[in-house]
Design an enzyme around this catalytic site. Sequence first.
Site, PDB file in Angstrom:
ATOM      1  N   GLU A   1      80.350  42.193  45.243  1.00 59.41           N
ATOM      2  CA  GLU A   1      79.974  40.796  45.491  1.00 59.41           C
ATOM      3  C   GLU A   1      80.495  40.228  46.811  1.00 59.41           C
ATOM      4  OE1 GLU A   1      81.360  38.713  42.035  1.00 59.41           O
ATOM      5  OE2 GLU A   1      80.176  39.924  40.658  1.00 59.41           O
ATOM      6  N   GLU A  41      75.277  46.269  35.462  1.00 58.27           N
ATOM      7  CA  GLU A  41      75.773  45.241  34.530  1.00 58.27           C
ATOM      8  C   GLU A  41      74.605  44.498  33.875  1.00 58.27           C
ATOM      9  OE1 GLU A  41      78.559  42.696  36.563  1.00 58.27           O
ATOM     10  OE2 GLU A  41      79.468  44.371  37.641  1.00 58.27           O
TER      11      GLU A  41
END
Length: 522
Positions: free
Chosen positions: A339, A445
Amino acid sequence: MKKAISLLLASLLLLAACAGVQAEGKAMLYQSNFTAGTDGWVARSMGTAAVEPVEVNALKVTGRQSDWNSAGRDFDLIPGVEYALSVQVRQDDVDSADFMISVAHSRGGVESYENLAFGTAEKGKWTLVSGAYTPDAYDNYILYVETTGAPTLDFVMRFFRIDAPQGTAEAANHPDLEIPMTTTENGEIPSLKETYASYFDFGTCVPGMQARNAEAMAFNLTQFSILTPENELKPDSVLDVAASKRLAAQDETAAAVHFDAAKPLLDFCKKNGVKMHGHVLVWHSQTPEAFFHEGYDAGKPFVTREVMLARLENYISGVFAYMQENYPGVIVSWDVVNEAVDDGTGKLRKSNWLNVVGDDFVNRAFELARKYAPEGTLLYYNDYNTAILGKQNGIVKLLESLMADGTVDGYGFQMHHEISFPSMQAIEACVRRIAALGLRLRVSELDIGIPSTSEADLAKQAKMYAEIMKLMKSVSSQTDAVQVWGVTDNYSWRSDKHPLLFNADRSPKPAFLAVIRPEAVQ
Ligand code: 9MR
């Protein structure tokens, strides 16, 4: 419950078998599941052989006296069409036996035969027999499953399947097109990992508490081939701040690591031969503030870029050294950086890493990971909101710079979605764009939120899971794994949105069945 699952599954399969399955230019024309008896299969012999449905979804052939004594069925094949044929067979009597799918066809009253598909079944093992067949013109065709050199052997068969017209070779190479079953406390349900075995790993994250729950882990073992600690390999679990602080008195660049939180899952994976995906070495979140400060004291100034890079090197080398010594081969891939790209601008997000190291911190982290990772470890950049164009552009730019360095292997799509957002078109576009870079891919995810557990919402959720699985199957040669972010809804990081495949009691949701057989979901 068991009955409900079987019924749901049976209707999905029936749907697939009747309607045919359209996917990437190939279609399943027919599948015998033996859920409702013999599915029209009959014994072929001089009167001694018999067929009977046994076990779950299987047909047993007994009383054989010749290799051709078998189970057979009429099929309306079209001359000139290339069909893929496959069936799973098992025998429990001899070390190994050769099996074939053959055809008996007749023209003008004269019967003739061809052997079409081959496989050798070791004792007690379900074995795929597969091959291709392009028929010449005959009046009729009977496909049958027979042995070579084992005329009296009893055997069991299941998932007899015909695919056409394109992609036949690929279909035959994917034994997962059959549905392996696994026994759980809820009865027999299919196994995700076995269903996807010839495409990619199917995994989940496991929270630390669950790794200590033998019953939950026994279930996970039946469903998943790769596991990720949900939080326990993040820097705030791994960096030993107190020990680092002590060492920093002598050497500011020291970084001490420990793995107390991750050990139960690491031990489980090592013991059971399950792969682990490591998450995560470098992240702006869940990282102790002290890591970035002089003397590991958050109240003191930030360290210099040089000290921070040296700490990062010691941290990364420490992680890999520990794993190599204690769990060699267990962690097959890592999220090196998570991220790093900003949602709004597509530039690197503001963080301590950017602030202390500078805008090459991602490149440096990958360089160090490459330097210390055992050969063959796949190094991933992992991020969310990839389907949103502004962010996607930033991610692609970052990946291109890592590719130019030669340090990155792949991209991990987090895919924390809602049924309403993003659109499947946007998801497909981002997967295709990143696949076109030539990188390895993983869905790291996956979860899909729904506002309620109404039948309608559960169905929409199932459909989106199915669409995503079809998409990932279409890029399976580049894909290492699809991982859901949790097993049961009640333990999800966003349990209020019921985003996973299993209910709290581990009973499968419609989304689970959709993942098992995505092509059957309309
Ligand atoms: O699922 C994780 C949850 O238990 C933690 O509280 C949370 C803390 O940030 O992190 C969750 O996992 C995140 C993952 O590490 C990175 N991508 C987003 C995930 C969901 O927030």
